[in-house]
Design an enzyme around this catalytic site. Structure first.
Site, PDB file in Angstrom:
ATOM      1  N   SER A  43      42.201  38.031  30.632  1.00  0.00           N
ATOM      2  CA  SER A  43      43.313  37.950  31.573  1.00  0.00           C
ATOM      3  C   SER A  43      44.299  36.863  31.179  1.00  0.00           C
ATOM      4  O   SER A  43      43.937  35.839  30.612  1.00  0.00           O
ATOM      5  CB  SER A  43      42.806  37.655  32.988  1.00  0.00           C
ATOM      6  OG  SER A  43      43.913  37.538  33.863  1.00  0.00           O
TER       7      SER A  43
ATOM      8  N   LYS B  36      36.245  41.445  35.389  1.00  0.00           N
ATOM      9  CA  LYS B  36      37.694  41.557  35.159  1.00  0.00           C
ATOM     10  C   LYS B  36      38.314  42.537  36.152  1.00  0.00           C
ATOM     11  O   LYS B  36      39.425  42.334  36.660  1.00  0.00           O
ATOM     12  CB  LYS B  36      37.988  42.002  33.713  1.00  0.00           C
ATOM     13  CG  LYS B  36      39.475  42.259  33.429  1.00  0.00           C
ATOM     14  CD  LYS B  36      40.285  40.981  33.472  1.00  0.00           C
ATOM     15  CE  LYS B  36      41.756  41.082  33.712  1.00  0.00           C
ATOM     16  NZ  LYS B  36      42.599  42.053  33.153  1.00  0.00           N
TER      17      LYS B  36
ATOM     18  N   HIS C 122      38.615  40.776  39.342  1.00  0.00           N
ATOM     19  CA  HIS C 122      39.742  39.839  39.185  1.00  0.00           C
ATOM     20  C   HIS C 122      41.049  40.568  39.499  1.00  0.00           C
ATOM     21  O   HIS C 122      41.908  40.083  40.242  1.00  0.00           O
ATOM     22  CB  HIS C 122      39.774  39.288  37.758  1.00  0.00           C
ATOM     23  CG  HIS C 122      41.068  38.613  37.383  1.00  0.00           C
ATOM     24  ND1 HIS C 122      42.212  39.323  37.044  1.00  0.00           N
ATOM     25  CD2 HIS C 122      41.426  37.310  37.348  1.00  0.00           C
ATOM     26  CE1 HIS C 122      43.196  38.478  36.794  1.00  0.00           C
ATOM     27  NE2 HIS C 122      42.758  37.244  36.973  1.00  0.00           N
ATOM     28  N   ASN C 123      41.185  41.771  38.950  1.00  0.00           N
ATOM     29  CA  ASN C 123      42.415  42.517  39.169  1.00  0.00           C
ATOM     30  C   ASN C 123      42.539  43.000  40.611  1.00  0.00           C
ATOM     31  O   ASN C 123      43.641  43.049  41.153  1.00  0.00           O
ATOM     32  CB  ASN C 123      42.500  43.687  38.193  1.00  0.00           C
ATOM     33  CG  ASN C 123      42.937  43.234  36.813  1.00  0.00           C
ATOM     34  OD1 ASN C 123      42.749  42.082  36.457  1.00  0.00           O
ATOM     35  ND2 ASN C 123      43.502  44.120  36.040  1.00  0.00           N
TER      36      ASN C 123
ATOM     37  N   GLU D 265      43.747  40.176  42.377  1.00  0.00           N
ATOM     38  CA  GLU D 265      45.159  40.021  41.960  1.00  0.00           C
ATOM     39  C   GLU D 265      46.063  40.953  42.791  1.00  0.00           C
ATOM     40  O   GLU D 265      47.124  40.539  43.275  1.00  0.00           O
ATOM     41  CB  GLU D 265      45.245  40.347  40.461  1.00  0.00           C
ATOM     42  CG  GLU D 265      46.634  40.418  39.861  1.00  0.00           C
ATOM     43  CD  GLU D 265      46.568  40.889  38.384  1.00  0.00           C
ATOM     44  OE1 GLU D 265      45.838  40.290  37.586  1.00  0.00           O
ATOM     45  OE2 GLU D 265      47.270  41.871  38.054  1.00  0.00           O
TER      46      GLU D 265
HETATM   47  C1  6PG Z   1      45.657  40.172  33.682  1.00  0.00           C
HETATM   48  C2  6PG Z   1      46.321  41.343  34.335  1.00  0.00           C
HETATM   49  C3  6PG Z   1      46.491  42.428  33.339  1.00  0.00           C
HETATM   50  C4  6PG Z   1      47.438  43.502  33.820  1.00  0.00           C
HETATM   51  C5  6PG Z   1      46.711  44.591  34.508  1.00  0.00           C
HETATM   52  C6  6PG Z   1      47.101  44.907  35.908  1.00  0.00           C
HETATM   53  O1  6PG Z   1      44.655  39.756  34.227  1.00  0.00           O
HETATM   54  O2  6PG Z   1      46.169  39.696  32.668  1.00  0.00           O
HETATM   55  O3  6PG Z   1      45.545  41.809  35.400  1.00  0.00           O
HETATM   56  O4  6PG Z   1      45.237  42.879  32.970  1.00  0.00           O
HETATM   57  O5  6PG Z   1      48.494  43.025  34.489  1.00  0.00           O
HETATM   58  O6  6PG Z   1      46.878  45.661  33.659  1.00  0.00           O
HETATM   59  O7  6PG Z   1      47.934  45.972  35.857  1.00  0.00           O
HETATM   60  P1  6PG Z   1      48.504  46.972  36.907  1.00  0.00           P
HETATM   61  O8  6PG Z   1      49.191  46.176  37.944  1.00  0.00           O
HETATM   62  O9  6PG Z   1      49.425  47.738  36.051  1.00  0.00           O
HETATM   63  O10 6PG Z   1      47.359  47.799  37.406  1.00  0.00           O
END
Ligand code: 6PG
Length: 473
Positions: A131, A185, A188-189, A192
Site C-alpha cells: 500500500s 491488504k 486495509h482497503n 480506506e
Molecule cells: C493502496 C490503495 C491502492 C489502490 C486500490 C484502491 O493501499 O495503495 O488501496 O491499493 O488505491 O486499488 O482502489 P479502488 O478505490 O480503485 O478500489
C-alpha cells in the site's frame, strides 16, 4: 555469485518500476523483466545512477539466471489472470525453493489457491499486499506478507529495506501463511473506503449544509489534520480542496464528476465480512455509496422528481465544526473496530494467527490509511488482556464516550436536512446496537418461530422452546 541479483521483478508498469527503483536505491541488486522488451530498455535507460544495481533481462530465462538462489521474483502485474499467466511462465524456469511473490491487489482466495497449486512444484508463493500508491512504491510502502516463514526470511532484508519507516521501525511484516497478507491488504482497503466515504460525507455537510466553498472547507480539514484526525487522508483532502483547475480557475473538486470508481478490494472486504459473520456496516455503507454514486443518471432523475433538500444545518458554525470533527472521529473508531474484528475472525477461520498490533503498526506509515491513530490501536491490541472489539479497549471506551454524542448530533442533523451520511449513520447504528444489552431480536425469534417453528431460547430457562402460536404458526 556476488554479482547475482538479490531479487527479481516482473512487470514494469508504474508500481513495478517504482518498486524496482526503490529496491536498487536501498542497495539491493534487482533483475527486471517486462513482456514488452522496449519497456525494460526504457526503464533501464532512465534509471540513472541506480543502473549499477539493476539487471535488465529480455527473457524470463535470463531473469531466472540472474538471481541468487533460492530465487524470489516479485510479480507486479494486474490482479487476476495475468498473475496466473506469469506464474505458469515462472514455473518453466524456476526450481525448488524459489519464491514467486505476487505484489498486486489479489483476492486472498486466489492467493490461497496459488499457494496450494505451487506447493507440489516445490516452489513457494508469497502473497504480498503493498500500500501507498506510486509514491509509496518508490520511497517506502507498507508491506503485508503472507506465505511460509522460511520464504519470508529469504525476502525480509529487501522488503524491510524498501518499506516505509515509522520512527525507525519498518512498516513491513510477515503476518501469516498463504492468504494472510492479501487478506490484510483487502481489509486495509475496506477501511480506506470507509475513511474516505466518511470524509466525503462531512465534506457534503460543510458544502451543502453550511454552504461553504471548497476554498473555505480546505482550511477546516487542514486544521483537523493538526488534531486527533491527523492522517494522510485528511491531509490530502485539505490539499485537494485547495487546488484550482488550471483551465477554468475553478476549484478542481467542483469540476470533478461525482461518480466514484472501484477496483474490487472494498467489495471483497464486505463479502468476506459477511461470510465470516462479522458486521462491518461502515465499510458496507462505503462500498454501497460508491455503487450509488456511479448511478448518476438515476440520481439526477430522482432529484428532479423529489427535489433538493433546502434545509441548512442549525446551530453556530463554531459548535458545528467541533461536532463534525468529533463525529468523524467517532465514525472512524467504529470503522476501524469493524475492520479489526473482521481480521480477528479471519485469523481464527484460516488459522493465520494474525498479529493485530503488528498490523496496526505497519499501517502507521507508508499506506493510504496511515495515521498516528493506528499507534493507539497497536497499544490497545498489544496488552495481554486486549479486548475482543476495539470499542471495548479502555482507551477507546474513553474516546468513544467523548465522541459519540457528536456523531449522534451530526447524524440527526444530516437526516433532518436530507443530507446523505450512509457510512456515519451506519457507524452510529453499529455503536448503538453493540452497546445495547437488551436488543430487539427477541421479536425476530418470535416471528421465526411463528412462521417456521425455528424455536427460541428463553431469558428465564435453559433449552429450546416454541411459542403458543397454535395452528396459526
Ligand atoms: C493502496 C490503495 C491502492 C489502490 C486500490 C484502491 O493501499 O495503495 O488501496 O491499493 O488505491 O486499488 O482502489 P479502488 O478505490 O480503485 O478500489
Amino acid at each position: 555469485m556476488e554479482n547475482k541479483a538479490d531479487i527479481g521483478l516482473i512487470g514494469l508498469g508504474v508500481m513495478g518500476s517504482n518498486l524496482a527503483l526503490n529496491i536498487a536505491e536501498k542497495g539491493h541488486r534487482v533483475a527486471v523483466f517486462n513482456r514488452t522488451t522496449s519497456r525494460t530498455d526504457a526503464f533501464y535507460g532512465q534509471a540513472g545512477s541506480l543502473r549499477e544495481r539493476i539487471v535488465p533481462c529480455h527473457t524470463i530465462e535470463a531473469l531466472a539466471e540472474a538471481i541468487r538462489p533460492p530465487r524470489p521474483v516479485i510479480v507486479m502485474v494486474q490482479a487476476g489472470q495475468a498473475v496466473d499467466g506469469q506464474i505458469a511462465l515462472l514455473r518453466s524456469v524456476l526450481s525448488a525453493r524459489d519464491i514467486v511473490v505476487d505484489a498486486g491487489n489479489a483476492n486472498f482466495r486466489d492467493t490461497m489457491r496459488r499457494f496450494a497449486e505451487l506447493k507440489d512444484s516445490g516452489l513457494t508463493f508469497i502473497g504480498m499486499g503493498v500500500s501507498g500508491g506510486e509514491e509509496g512504491a518508490r520511497h517506502g510502502p507498507s508491506i503485508m506478507v503472507g506465505g511460509t516463514e522460511e520464504s519470508w526470511r529469504r525476502v525480509e532484508d529487501v522488503l524491510t529495506a524498501i518499506s516505509a519507516k515509522y520512527e525507525g521501525e519498518p512498516c513491513a511484516a510477515w503476518l501469516g501463511t498463504d492468504g494472510a497478507g492479501h487478506f490484510v491488504k483487502t481489509i486495509h482497503n475496506g477501511i480506506e473506503y470507509a475513511d474516505m466515504q466518511m470524509i466525503a460525507e462531512i465534506y457534503g455537510m460543510l458544502r451543502d449544509g453550511l454552504g461553504l466553498s471548497a476554498k473555505e472547507i480546505a482550511p477546516v480539514f487542514a486544521g483537523w489534520n493538526r488534531g486527533r484526525l491527523n492522517s494522510y487522508l485528511i491531509e490530502i483532502t485539505a490539499t485537494v480542496l485547495a487546488a484550482d483547475d488550471p483551465g477554468t480557475g475553478s476549484p478542481v473538486v467542483d469540476i470533478i464528476l461525482d461518480r466514484a470508481g472501484q477496483k474490487g478490494t472494498g467489495k471483497w472486504s464486505v463479502i468476506e465480512a459477511q461470510t465470516l459473520g462479522v458486521p462491518a456496516t461502515a465499510i458496507e455503507a462505503a462500498v454501497a455509496a460508491r455503487v450509488l454514486s456511479a448511478m448518476k443518471g438515476e440520481r439526477t432523475a430522482a432529484e428532479a422528481v423529489f427535489g433538493v433538500p433546502a434545509t441548512r444545518l442549525a446551530g453556530g458554525r463554531k459548535a458545528l465544526l467541533a461536532d463534525l470533527e468529533l463525529a468523524l472521529f467517532a465514525g472512524k473508531i467504529a470503522a476501524y473496530a469493524q475492520g479489526f474484528a473482521v481480521m480477528d475472525a479471519a485469523s481464527k477461520e484460516f488459522g493465520w494467527n494474525l498479529p493485530l498490533p503488528t498490523i496496526a503498526k505497519i499501517w502507521r506509515a507508508g499506506c493510504i490509511i496511515r495515521s498516528q491513530f493506528l499507534g493507539r490501536i497497536a497499544e490497545a491490541f498489544g496488552t495481554s488482556d486486549s479486548a475482543a472489539n476495539l470499542l471495548m479497549a479502555p482507551a477507546f471506551v474513553e474516546m468513544m464516550k467523548e465522541a459519540h454524542p457528536s456523531l449522534r448530533r451530526i447524524v440527526a442533523q444530516a437526516v433532518e436536512a436530507g443530507l446523505p451520511v450512509p457510512a456515519l449513520s451506519s457507524a452510529l447504528a453499529y455503536f448503538d446496537s453493540y452497546r445495547q444489552g437488551r436488543g430487539t431480536s427477541n421479536l425476530i425469534q418470535a416471528q421465526r418461530d411463528f412462521f417456521g417453528a425455528h424455536g427460541f431460547e428463553r431469558v428465564d430457562a435453559e433449552g429450546a422452546f416454541h411459542g403458543p402460536w397454535g395452528s396459526g404458526g
